[in-house]
Design a protein around this motif. Structure first.
Motif, PDB file in Angstrom:
ATOM      1  N   GLU A 124      25.720 -23.059  -3.495  1.00  0.00           N
ATOM      2  CA  GLU A 124      25.334 -22.424  -1.898  1.00  0.00           C
ATOM      3  C   GLU A 124      24.140 -23.189  -1.535  1.00  0.00           C
ATOM      4  O   GLU A 124      23.185 -23.391  -2.280  1.00  0.00           O
ATOM      5  CB  GLU A 124      25.201 -20.904  -2.311  1.00  0.00           C
TER       6      GLU A 124
ATOM      7  N   TYR B 270      16.663 -22.692   0.090  1.00  0.00           N
ATOM      8  CA  TYR B 270      17.203 -21.135   0.592  1.00  0.00           C
ATOM      9  C   TYR B 270      16.091 -20.246   0.970  1.00  0.00           C
ATOM     10  O   TYR B 270      15.328 -19.502   0.096  1.00  0.00           O
ATOM     11  CB  TYR B 270      17.838 -20.753  -0.785  1.00  0.00           C
TER      12      TYR B 270
ATOM     13  N   LYS C 154      30.252 -17.333   5.276  1.00  0.00           N
ATOM     14  CA  LYS C 154      29.863 -15.932   4.250  1.00  0.00           C
ATOM     15  C   LYS C 154      30.109 -14.814   5.154  1.00  0.00           C
ATOM     16  O   LYS C 154      29.626 -14.552   6.180  1.00  0.00           O
ATOM     17  CB  LYS C 154      28.493 -16.236   3.886  1.00  0.00           C
TER      18      LYS C 154
ATOM     19  N   PHE D  41      23.606 -11.508   2.497  1.00  0.00           N
ATOM     20  CA  PHE D  41      22.643 -10.778   1.409  1.00  0.00           C
ATOM     21  C   PHE D  41      21.368 -10.246   2.086  1.00  0.00           C
ATOM     22  O   PHE D  41      20.410 -10.907   2.538  1.00  0.00           O
ATOM     23  CB  PHE D  41      22.429 -12.110   0.611  1.00  0.00           C
TER      24      PHE D  41
ATOM     25  N   GLU E 287      19.192 -12.076   4.906  1.00  0.00           N
ATOM     26  CA  GLU E 287      19.851 -13.186   5.498  1.00  0.00           C
ATOM     27  C   GLU E 287      20.186 -12.798   7.141  1.00  0.00           C
ATOM     28  O   GLU E 287      20.083 -13.801   7.888  1.00  0.00           O
ATOM     29  CB  GLU E 287      21.208 -13.424   5.043  1.00  0.00           C
TER      30      GLU E 287
ATOM     31  N   CYS F 152      28.636 -16.420  -2.723  1.00  0.00           N
ATOM     32  CA  CYS F 152      27.570 -15.712  -3.264  1.00  0.00           C
ATOM     33  C   CYS F 152      27.700 -14.258  -3.312  1.00  0.00           C
ATOM     34  O   CYS F 152      28.608 -13.532  -3.870  1.00  0.00           O
ATOM     35  CB  CYS F 152      26.259 -16.129  -2.767  1.00  0.00           C
ATOM     36  N   TYR F 153      27.067 -13.497  -2.308  1.00  0.00           N
ATOM     37  CA  TYR F 153      27.150 -12.098  -2.169  1.00  0.00           C
ATOM     38  C   TYR F 153      28.463 -11.508  -2.098  1.00  0.00           C
ATOM     39  O   TYR F 153      28.812 -10.603  -2.410  1.00  0.00           O
ATOM     40  CB  TYR F 153      26.314 -11.631  -1.032  1.00  0.00           C
TER      41      TYR F 153
ATOM     42  N   ARG G 225      30.420  -9.710  -4.646  1.00  0.00           N
ATOM     43  CA  ARG G 225      30.288  -8.371  -5.082  1.00  0.00           C
ATOM     44  C   ARG G 225      31.372  -7.319  -4.329  1.00  0.00           C
ATOM     45  O   ARG G 225      31.526  -6.075  -4.782  1.00  0.00           O
ATOM     46  CB  ARG G 225      28.992  -7.595  -4.579  1.00  0.00           C
TER      47      ARG G 225
ATOM     48  N   ALA H 248      23.842 -18.321  -5.116  1.00  0.00           N
ATOM     49  CA  ALA H 248      22.642 -18.605  -5.653  1.00  0.00           C
ATOM     50  C   ALA H 248      21.836 -17.331  -5.896  1.00  0.00           C
ATOM     51  O   ALA H 248      21.193 -16.540  -5.239  1.00  0.00           O
ATOM     52  CB  ALA H 248      21.613 -19.280  -4.757  1.00  0.00           C
ATOM     53  N   PHE H 249      22.217 -16.392  -7.093  1.00  0.00           N
ATOM     54  CA  PHE H 249      21.787 -15.351  -7.536  1.00  0.00           C
ATOM     55  C   PHE H 249      20.133 -15.694  -7.775  1.00  0.00           C
ATOM     56  O   PHE H 249      19.943 -16.626  -7.892  1.00  0.00           O
ATOM     57  CB  PHE H 249      22.506 -14.619  -8.529  1.00  0.00           C
ATOM     58  N   ASN H 250      19.580 -14.518  -8.154  1.00  0.00           N
ATOM     59  CA  ASN H 250      17.928 -14.668  -8.223  1.00  0.00           C
ATOM     60  C   ASN H 250      17.722 -14.029  -9.634  1.00  0.00           C
ATOM     61  O   ASN H 250      18.487 -13.767 -10.608  1.00  0.00           O
ATOM     62  CB  ASN H 250      17.288 -13.753  -6.952  1.00  0.00           C
TER      63      ASN H 250
ATOM     64  N   THR I   3      18.580 -10.106  -9.991  1.00  0.00           N
ATOM     65  CA  THR I   3      20.232  -9.563 -10.282  1.00  0.00           C
ATOM     66  C   THR I   3      20.958 -10.544 -11.184  1.00  0.00           C
ATOM     67  O   THR I   3      21.887 -10.235 -11.781  1.00  0.00           O
ATOM     68  CB  THR I   3      20.683  -9.478  -8.740  1.00  0.00           C
TER      69      THR I   3
ATOM     70  N   TYR J 290      12.503 -19.043  -3.469  1.00  0.00           N
ATOM     71  CA  TYR J 290      13.623 -18.387  -3.784  1.00  0.00           C
ATOM     72  C   TYR J 290      13.969 -18.888  -5.229  1.00  0.00           C
ATOM     73  O   TYR J 290      14.337 -20.104  -5.224  1.00  0.00           O
ATOM     74  CB  TYR J 290      14.849 -18.323  -3.052  1.00  0.00           C
TER      75      TYR J 290
HETATM   76  N1  LIG Z   1      22.380 -15.965  -2.005  1.00  0.00           N
HETATM   77  C1  LIG Z   1      23.057 -14.760  -2.171  1.00  0.00           C
HETATM   78  O1  LIG Z   1      24.045 -14.049  -1.500  1.00  0.00           O
HETATM   79  C2  LIG Z   1      22.316 -13.909  -3.362  1.00  0.00           C
HETATM   80  C3  LIG Z   1      23.210 -12.748  -3.975  1.00  0.00           C
HETATM   81  C4  LIG Z   1      22.780 -11.967  -5.082  1.00  0.00           C
HETATM   82  O2  LIG Z   1      21.419 -12.565  -5.574  1.00  0.00           O
HETATM   83  C5  LIG Z   1      23.078 -10.728  -5.376  1.00  0.00           C
HETATM   84  O3  LIG Z   1      22.478 -10.187  -6.337  1.00  0.00           O
HETATM   85  O4  LIG Z   1      24.053 -10.229  -4.978  1.00  0.00           O
END
Ligand SMILES: NC(=O)CCC(=O)C(=O)O
Length: 308
Positions: free
Chosen positions: A68, A74, A142, A146, A158, A183-184, A187, A208-210, A213, A246
């Protein structure tokens, strides 16, 4: 209320998607996930990505996945500055131009991570998918932005700069039927389930999770989407830059249709290789026949976007 383009999927209505020859067929190939180090210099990021893609192709990868936001830092401050007009092509989008050229030159399919896209006055977080002929086969914007707030730990919005996409993305390529989320998007199980119902063999999530999380959810979600839907899942992150605002989790991963991790890495720059064998999908679905066992009489997923 079901609309004109509504299809009920899963349960007993969608058997045709689960009995086509192409996921029973044995077809193996090598994939490479490029966990790229990203800098604030766009030209440098593009040149660096080209080099990694070319060397992954030289090592035999037929499908190459990027992370991502790989051409820009980011951040909401950076998205408008680094954004490109992908549909204008050529010099208006040096990132997608490079991906198209290298896909054709090396005859590989590329899931081009994502870049900030500018279109009709809006900004999107967009993944371009190039076929081995260098043609742009699809663009995934996307869908789920996020926007989270975990006080004192991780706040990001975002939606301050970006607009959510409106289309789901499943594309037929030389290396199978591939679906894309960013990414998000991972979920949201309904999206992955819809992709499985549309016959995807593999879901790619550039992400790109952090550091909040990531440790809890990145691997969990990668494996869950794979095991729930009995298909391959790939999550491709940028490398962690400890100096950036980030900090990405890294840990790009490939999970097989049993939810088993077949390749993964740490947080530094890496190119991760894995062997994909689509016959495993049919095998696991025979062992655990979820699709036959769904209780369509009690619940179902509704696909509101299918055009029949
Ligand atoms: N860039 C993202 O969408 C990050 C998503 C993320 O970190 C999460 O926990 O979900």
């Amino acid at each position: 209320m079901l609309g004109k383009n509504t299809t009920v999927v899963g349960g007993y209505g969608e058997k045709r998607f689960f009995h086509q020859w192409w996921w029973m067929e044995k077809k193996t190939f090598k994939v490479a996930l490029c966990q790229l180090a990203v800098t604030s210099d766009k030209a440098e990021n593009i040149a660096h990505a080209r080099e990694k893609i070319e060397s992954a192709a030289d090592e035999g990868a037929k499908l190459i996945v990027l992370p991502e936001i790989w051409n820009s830092p980011y951040s909401n401050d950076s998205f408008p500055v680094y954004a490109e007009d992908i549909s204008a092509g050529g010099e208006a989008s040096p990132s997608s131009k490079m991906l198209s050229e290298v896909a054709k030159k090396k005859s590989v399919t590329i899931i081009g991570g994502s870049i900030p896209e500018r279109s009709m006055g809006s900004l999107y977080n967009t993944c371009c998918i190039f076929g081995s002929d260098g043609e742009l086969k699809a663009k995934h914007r996307k869908l789920h932005l996020f926007d989270i707030d975990i006080p004192g730990k991780m706040t990001f919005k975002e939606s301050e700069t970006l607009t959510a996409g409106q289309n789901v993305t499943v594309v037929d390529t030389d290396v199978g039927r591939i679906a894309v989320g960013i990414c998000y998007d991972i979920r949201f199980q309904e999206l992955a389930m819809l992709y499985a119902a549309r016959g995807a063999q593999l879901i790619c999530y550039p992400g790109a999770f952090n550091l909040t999380t990531g440790p809890l959810h990145w691997e969990l979600l990668t494996r869950a989407r794979a095991a729930d839907n009995q298909l391959y899942v790939m999550t491709c992150s940028p490398a962690r830059d400890t100096n950036s605002s980030y900090k990405a989790w890294g840990h790009s991963t490939v999970a097989d249709p049993f939810g088993e991790i077949i390749a993964t890495t740490g947080h530094e720059e890496a190119v991760l290789f894995a062997e994909i064998d689509y016959s495993v999908i049919g095998e696991k679905r025979t062992f655990i026949p979820l699709e036959k066992q769904r209780r369509g009489d009690l619940y179902c997923l509704v696909d509101v976007t299918r055009q029949e």
